[in-house]
Write a protein that holds these residues in place. Sequence first.
Motif, mmCIF file in Angstrom:
data_model
loop_
_atom_site.group_PDB
_atom_site.id
_atom_site.type_symbol
_atom_site.label_atom_id
_atom_site.label_comp_id
_atom_site.label_asym_id
_atom_site.label_seq_id
_atom_site.Cartn_x
_atom_site.Cartn_y
_atom_site.Cartn_z
ATOM 1 N N SER A 160 112.792 -31.592 36.879
ATOM 2 C CA SER A 160 111.787 -30.756 37.551
ATOM 3 C C SER A 160 112.397 -29.758 38.535
ATOM 4 O O SER A 160 111.885 -28.646 38.692
ATOM 5 C CB SER A 160 110.768 -31.642 38.274
ATOM 6 O OG SER A 160 109.960 -32.281 37.320
ATOM 7 N N VAL A 161 113.493 -30.153 39.198
ATOM 8 C CA VAL A 161 114.126 -29.224 40.145
ATOM 9 C C VAL A 161 114.739 -28.048 39.372
ATOM 10 O O VAL A 161 114.597 -26.881 39.757
ATOM 11 C CB VAL A 161 115.184 -29.939 41.011
ATOM 12 C CG1 VAL A 161 115.975 -28.952 41.861
ATOM 13 C CG2 VAL A 161 114.509 -30.975 41.903
ATOM 14 N N ARG A 201 113.760 -27.036 36.420
ATOM 15 C CA ARG A 201 112.647 -26.270 35.848
ATOM 16 C C ARG A 201 112.066 -25.329 36.908
ATOM 17 O O ARG A 201 111.728 -24.188 36.621
ATOM 18 C CB ARG A 201 111.566 -27.227 35.325
ATOM 19 C CG ARG A 201 112.039 -28.064 34.150
ATOM 20 C CD ARG A 201 111.154 -29.289 33.911
ATOM 21 N NE ARG A 201 109.875 -28.974 33.330
ATOM 22 C CZ ARG A 201 109.662 -28.776 32.034
ATOM 23 N NH1 ARG A 201 110.665 -28.873 31.181
ATOM 24 N NH2 ARG A 201 108.458 -28.499 31.584
ATOM 25 N N GLN A 202 111.974 -25.835 38.141
ATOM 26 C CA GLN A 202 111.478 -24.969 39.222
ATOM 27 C C GLN A 202 112.401 -23.764 39.373
ATOM 28 O O GLN A 202 111.946 -22.627 39.490
ATOM 29 C CB GLN A 202 111.412 -25.769 40.541
ATOM 30 C CG GLN A 202 110.447 -25.200 41.580
ATOM 31 C CD GLN A 202 110.962 -23.964 42.297
ATOM 32 O OE1 GLN A 202 112.158 -23.724 42.396
ATOM 33 N NE2 GLN A 202 110.034 -23.163 42.806
ATOM 34 N N ARG A 225 112.033 -21.296 36.355
ATOM 35 C CA ARG A 225 110.776 -20.542 36.460
ATOM 36 C C ARG A 225 110.852 -19.534 37.605
ATOM 37 O O ARG A 225 110.421 -18.381 37.451
ATOM 38 C CB ARG A 225 109.591 -21.497 36.663
ATOM 39 C CG ARG A 225 109.235 -22.306 35.417
ATOM 40 C CD ARG A 225 107.916 -23.069 35.603
ATOM 41 N NE ARG A 225 107.502 -23.764 34.394
ATOM 42 C CZ ARG A 225 107.484 -25.093 34.244
ATOM 43 N NH1 ARG A 225 107.858 -25.897 35.242
ATOM 44 N NH2 ARG A 225 107.076 -25.639 33.116
ATOM 45 N N ALA A 226 111.395 -19.934 38.745
ATOM 46 C CA ALA A 226 111.467 -19.008 39.883
ATOM 47 C C ALA A 226 112.322 -17.789 39.537
ATOM 48 O O ALA A 226 111.941 -16.651 39.812
ATOM 49 C CB ALA A 226 112.007 -19.728 41.122
ATOM 50 N N TYR A 239 110.374 -15.556 37.292
ATOM 51 C CA TYR A 239 109.283 -14.836 37.955
ATOM 52 C C TYR A 239 109.804 -13.717 38.857
ATOM 53 O O TYR A 239 109.086 -12.740 39.097
ATOM 54 C CB TYR A 239 108.410 -15.807 38.765
ATOM 55 C CG TYR A 239 107.759 -16.923 37.955
ATOM 56 C CD1 TYR A 239 107.670 -16.862 36.557
ATOM 57 C CD2 TYR A 239 107.220 -18.043 38.579
ATOM 58 C CE1 TYR A 239 107.085 -17.891 35.823
ATOM 59 C CE2 TYR A 239 106.616 -19.068 37.856
ATOM 60 C CZ TYR A 239 106.555 -18.999 36.483
ATOM 61 O OH TYR A 239 105.969 -20.017 35.768
ATOM 62 N N VAL A 240 111.016 -13.876 39.389
ATOM 63 C CA VAL A 240 111.586 -12.786 40.193
ATOM 64 C C VAL A 240 111.584 -11.504 39.358
ATOM 65 O O VAL A 240 111.285 -10.415 39.843
ATOM 66 C CB VAL A 240 113.015 -13.136 40.663
ATOM 67 C CG1 VAL A 240 113.717 -11.912 41.249
ATOM 68 C CG2 VAL A 240 112.967 -14.254 41.698
ATOM 69 N N ALA A 285 109.796 -11.272 36.083
ATOM 70 C CA ALA A 285 108.534 -11.067 35.352
ATOM 71 C C ALA A 285 107.353 -10.818 36.277
ATOM 72 O O ALA A 285 106.347 -10.241 35.859
ATOM 73 C CB ALA A 285 108.244 -12.273 34.463
ATOM 74 N N MET A 286 107.459 -11.238 37.538
ATOM 75 C CA MET A 286 106.374 -10.951 38.482
ATOM 76 C C MET A 286 106.737 -9.798 39.411
ATOM 77 O O MET A 286 105.961 -8.887 39.581
ATOM 78 C CB MET A 286 106.041 -12.185 39.324
ATOM 79 C CG MET A 286 105.523 -13.326 38.477
ATOM 80 S SD MET A 286 104.471 -14.492 39.363
ATOM 81 C CE MET A 286 104.209 -15.695 38.059
ATOM 82 N N GLU A 287 107.931 -9.855 40.005
ATOM 83 C CA GLU A 287 108.190 -8.887 41.083
ATOM 84 C C GLU A 287 108.767 -7.566 40.598
ATOM 85 O O GLU A 287 108.649 -6.569 41.287
ATOM 86 C CB GLU A 287 109.107 -9.498 42.143
ATOM 87 C CG GLU A 287 108.361 -9.902 43.391
ATOM 88 C CD GLU A 287 107.648 -11.234 43.252
ATOM 89 O OE1 GLU A 287 106.458 -11.291 43.557
ATOM 90 O OE2 GLU A 287 108.286 -12.218 42.836
ATOM 91 N N PHE A 295 112.438 -0.220 42.724
ATOM 92 C CA PHE A 295 111.923 -1.582 42.549
ATOM 93 C C PHE A 295 112.784 -2.424 41.597
ATOM 94 O O PHE A 295 112.957 -3.630 41.813
ATOM 95 C CB PHE A 295 110.447 -1.558 42.144
ATOM 96 C CG PHE A 295 109.555 -1.147 43.270
ATOM 97 C CD1 PHE A 295 109.353 -2.006 44.343
ATOM 98 C CD2 PHE A 295 108.956 0.113 43.320
ATOM 99 C CE1 PHE A 295 108.557 -1.634 45.427
ATOM 100 C CE2 PHE A 295 108.162 0.499 44.393
ATOM 101 C CZ PHE A 295 107.960 -0.371 45.446
ATOM 102 N N ALA A 325 118.156 -9.000 44.554
ATOM 103 C CA ALA A 325 117.743 -10.344 44.998
ATOM 104 C C ALA A 325 118.102 -11.384 43.934
ATOM 105 O O ALA A 325 118.563 -12.494 44.258
ATOM 106 C CB ALA A 325 116.243 -10.365 45.282
ATOM 107 N N VAL A 335 121.682 -12.424 44.213
ATOM 108 C CA VAL A 335 121.920 -13.393 45.303
ATOM 109 C C VAL A 335 121.500 -14.799 44.854
ATOM 110 O O VAL A 335 122.210 -15.788 45.127
ATOM 111 C CB VAL A 335 121.149 -12.984 46.583
ATOM 112 C CG1 VAL A 335 121.330 -14.033 47.675
ATOM 113 C CG2 VAL A 335 121.630 -11.615 47.079
ATOM 114 N N LEU A 336 120.384 -14.881 44.134
ATOM 115 C CA LEU A 336 119.904 -16.190 43.681
ATOM 116 C C LEU A 336 120.855 -16.830 42.664
ATOM 117 O O LEU A 336 120.870 -18.055 42.502
ATOM 118 C CB LEU A 336 118.497 -16.060 43.072
ATOM 119 C CG LEU A 336 117.393 -15.713 44.082
ATOM 120 C CD1 LEU A 336 116.109 -15.310 43.368
ATOM 121 C CD2 LEU A 336 117.127 -16.882 45.029
#
Lengths: 214, 214
Positions: free
Chosen positions: B88-89, B91-92, B95-96, B99-100, B102-104, B135, B142, B145-146
């Motif tokens: 789960s960690v 997977r988190q 996904r994060a 999303y960086v 696909a979302m931002e 953008f 970012a 950095v991740l």
Amino acid sequence: MSDTVLYDYWRSSASYRLRIALNMVAETFRTVPVDILAKEHRSQEHLARNPQGLVPVLEIDGHSFTQSLAVIEYLDETRGGAFLPGDSVGRQRVRALSYVIAMEIHPVCNSHVGAHVMSITGGGEEARVAWMRKFIGEGLAAFEVLLDSPSTGAFCHGDRPSMADICLVPQVYNARRWGVDLSACPRLVAIADRCVELKPFAKAHPDQVKPSGS
Amino acid sequence: MSDTVLYDYWRSSASYRLRIALNMVAETFRTVPVDILAKEHRSQEHLARNPQGLVPVLEIDGHSFTQSLAVIEYLDETRGGAFLPGDSVGRQRVRALSYVIAMEIHPVCNSHVGAHVMSITGGGEEARVAWMRKFIGEGLAAFEVLLDSPSTGAFCHGDRPSMADICLVPQVYNARRWGVDLSACPRLVAIADRCVELKPFAKAHPDQVKPSGS
């Protein structure tokens, strides 16, 4: 067990989502406000938590997590949140509804994007309001059409709140803040209004966590 | 078994993601081009498939699905895509990272948003390019950095491609299209370049599906 800490801004939709989800799984947490207006999210301290400079950040189980929807999936997996239905087709639908808001509306209308729109148009607050109304309005109109499905119940998917409702409620709050006309979206408004009556949603409302003086 | 059909636009990042994912699970599919430049995505026919007027739409297993990441999760659940790690960690984190992008990044730089920026600024193509570079550039910085994490391996998470790589590769392709300076992002560029050597990624490249004359 380590302390669960939410780095939060009271009016952030993504923070609001996480407060709802944490309440739904009855996770005890404390909040640390990050004042976006005072640019605390751009501080070295906050950038060390999240290089994107966004809220929320959640410390839980000894980890530091960003991205609200990835955290909601984590809570679903580790706390049995039931934020997603059990069948893969239903899970696809709930995720898709969630992303219509969390991908197509929210990031386009994030505060730093709105500020940039004001800056490049020179149109001031009026340009920002027009931007918000356009993208929130169009996005929610599409969401309303997607709710025209036999899978919709008292909530976005069936008769219990899911991740889609957790995304919808903050977006409707935000739409009202910007004066978006929601008269063509009776279905989503009814669902959002039904949700806010529930305790996990009510406790998470921005007015409940708004710092005095804001 | 019903036919698997991808309503696709060759240069859409979200379509590109799905082509990669379908190739990774060895799902046979045919594509139906939706010409964004000819505004086919705004036609009644396409709006009936997706009220958001976006590509891709995937018909699979007798269902019609929208939202690329929700489809990737569906393929993961039903085809054993292994697009997400088992813990789960992890997977988190995947996904994060996804999303960086696909979302931002992606929705803020979608074609209809870019067109609207040109319209409200009156700044023409120059305004659109500046928007994209800002953008995409900030978002990928970012992301870089991740990636500075012990969990990063030959790919974004460990040593096999995940949903995060599926999001990264189209975004890097798109960044190059807009002339974004990626010199400060050597790690993500190396990972993306490693991915495109793999067959499921190579077969999904926009040049492979570009209609003649485009």
